[in-house]
Design a protein around this motif. Sequence first.
Motif, PDB file in Angstrom:
ATOM      1  N   ALA A 224       6.431  79.667  40.377  1.00 46.26           N
ATOM      2  CA  ALA A 224       5.269  79.168  41.108  1.00 46.26           C
ATOM      3  C   ALA A 224       4.642  78.021  40.333  1.00 46.26           C
ATOM      4  O   ALA A 224       4.656  78.013  39.109  1.00 46.26           O
ATOM      5  CB  ALA A 224       4.251  80.284  41.290  1.00 46.26           C
ATOM      6  N   TYR A 225       4.114  77.063  41.087  1.00 53.75           N
ATOM      7  CA  TYR A 225       3.399  75.957  40.447  1.00 53.75           C
ATOM      8  C   TYR A 225       2.265  75.491  41.346  1.00 53.75           C
ATOM      9  O   TYR A 225       2.263  75.735  42.549  1.00 53.75           O
ATOM     10  CB  TYR A 225       4.350  74.813  40.089  1.00 53.75           C
ATOM     11  CG  TYR A 225       5.065  74.187  41.256  1.00 53.75           C
ATOM     12  CD1 TYR A 225       4.581  73.030  41.870  1.00 53.75           C
ATOM     13  CD2 TYR A 225       6.240  74.745  41.745  1.00 53.75           C
ATOM     14  CE1 TYR A 225       5.248  72.462  42.928  1.00 53.75           C
ATOM     15  CE2 TYR A 225       6.904  74.179  42.798  1.00 53.75           C
ATOM     16  CZ  TYR A 225       6.409  73.026  43.397  1.00 53.75           C
ATOM     17  OH  TYR A 225       7.081  72.469  44.447  1.00 53.75           O
ATOM     18  N   VAL A 226       1.294  74.853  40.742  1.00 47.54           N
ATOM     19  CA  VAL A 226       0.119  74.329  41.435  1.00 47.54           C
ATOM     20  C   VAL A 226       0.314  72.826  41.607  1.00 47.54           C
ATOM     21  O   VAL A 226       0.287  72.093  40.628  1.00 47.54           O
ATOM     22  CB  VAL A 226      -1.168  74.626  40.627  1.00 47.54           C
ATOM     23  CG1 VAL A 226      -2.382  74.040  41.317  1.00 47.54           C
ATOM     24  CG2 VAL A 226      -1.336  76.114  40.420  1.00 47.54           C
TER      25      VAL A 226
ATOM     26  N   ASN B 240      -5.850  77.558  43.663  1.00 49.12           N
ATOM     27  CA  ASN B 240      -5.473  78.752  44.423  1.00 49.12           C
ATOM     28  C   ASN B 240      -4.313  78.491  45.384  1.00 49.12           C
ATOM     29  O   ASN B 240      -3.768  79.423  45.951  1.00 49.12           O
ATOM     30  CB  ASN B 240      -6.666  79.281  45.209  1.00 49.12           C
ATOM     31  CG  ASN B 240      -7.077  78.337  46.322  1.00 49.12           C
ATOM     32  OD1 ASN B 240      -7.254  77.138  46.088  1.00 49.12           O
ATOM     33  ND2 ASN B 240      -7.232  78.845  47.522  1.00 49.12           N
ATOM     34  N   LYS B 241      -3.909  77.238  45.562  1.00 49.16           N
ATOM     35  CA  LYS B 241      -2.817  76.904  46.482  1.00 49.16           C
ATOM     36  C   LYS B 241      -1.544  76.670  45.680  1.00 49.16           C
ATOM     37  O   LYS B 241      -1.416  75.688  44.970  1.00 49.16           O
ATOM     38  CB  LYS B 241      -3.181  75.674  47.305  1.00 49.16           C
ATOM     39  CG  LYS B 241      -4.354  75.937  48.229  1.00 49.16           C
ATOM     40  CD  LYS B 241      -4.669  74.752  49.090  1.00 49.16           C
ATOM     41  CE  LYS B 241      -5.835  75.084  50.014  1.00 49.16           C
ATOM     42  NZ  LYS B 241      -6.141  73.961  50.878  1.00 49.16           N
ATOM     43  N   LEU B 242      -0.608  77.620  45.813  1.00 46.34           N
ATOM     44  CA  LEU B 242       0.619  77.587  45.032  1.00 46.34           C
ATOM     45  C   LEU B 242       1.818  77.246  45.903  1.00 46.34           C
ATOM     46  O   LEU B 242       1.863  77.588  47.085  1.00 46.34           O
ATOM     47  CB  LEU B 242       0.876  78.959  44.407  1.00 46.34           C
ATOM     48  CG  LEU B 242      -0.236  79.564  43.577  1.00 46.34           C
ATOM     49  CD1 LEU B 242       0.098  80.992  43.221  1.00 46.34           C
ATOM     50  CD2 LEU B 242      -0.467  78.749  42.338  1.00 46.34           C
TER      51      LEU B 242
ATOM     52  N   VAL C 224       5.822  78.168  45.751  1.00 47.42           N
ATOM     53  CA  VAL C 224       6.685  79.123  45.067  1.00 47.42           C
ATOM     54  C   VAL C 224       8.131  78.847  45.470  1.00 47.42           C
ATOM     55  O   VAL C 224       8.462  78.843  46.652  1.00 47.42           O
ATOM     56  CB  VAL C 224       6.300  80.573  45.414  1.00 47.42           C
ATOM     57  CG1 VAL C 224       7.189  81.557  44.680  1.00 47.42           C
ATOM     58  CG2 VAL C 224       4.835  80.828  45.085  1.00 47.42           C
TER      59      VAL C 224
ATOM     60  N   LYS D 191       4.527  78.272  50.648  1.00 44.12           N
ATOM     61  CA  LYS D 191       3.121  77.968  50.368  1.00 44.12           C
ATOM     62  C   LYS D 191       2.339  79.272  50.350  1.00 44.12           C
ATOM     63  O   LYS D 191       2.362  80.034  51.319  1.00 44.12           O
ATOM     64  CB  LYS D 191       2.548  77.042  51.440  1.00 44.12           C
ATOM     65  CG  LYS D 191       3.209  75.693  51.475  1.00 44.12           C
ATOM     66  CD  LYS D 191       2.617  74.843  52.586  1.00 44.12           C
ATOM     67  CE  LYS D 191       3.314  73.499  52.647  1.00 44.12           C
ATOM     68  NZ  LYS D 191       2.759  72.676  53.736  1.00 44.12           N
TER      69      LYS D 191
END
Length: 66
Positions: A2-4, A11-13, A15, A25
């Motif tokens: 996972a990354y931002v 809070n929106k990742l 993956v 998302k």
Amino acid sequence: YAYVPKASEPNKLLVKFPDNPVPGKYNVWTTDYQTYSVVYSCQQIIPGLVKFELIWVNLSRIIFLM
């Protein structure tokens, strides 16, 4: 993994899963960082016509062994 993608929206990742070229998302709506989190995901299957939505509560308990 996972990354931002945007530091201003932590809070929106996105993956990435093995064998899937399109990252998912995931939005973390709330968490206390130890015992629970509420996560939402929405994927457009046919834009404007069909979508796949998920929301789930992840409950966990951290156990310390001494």
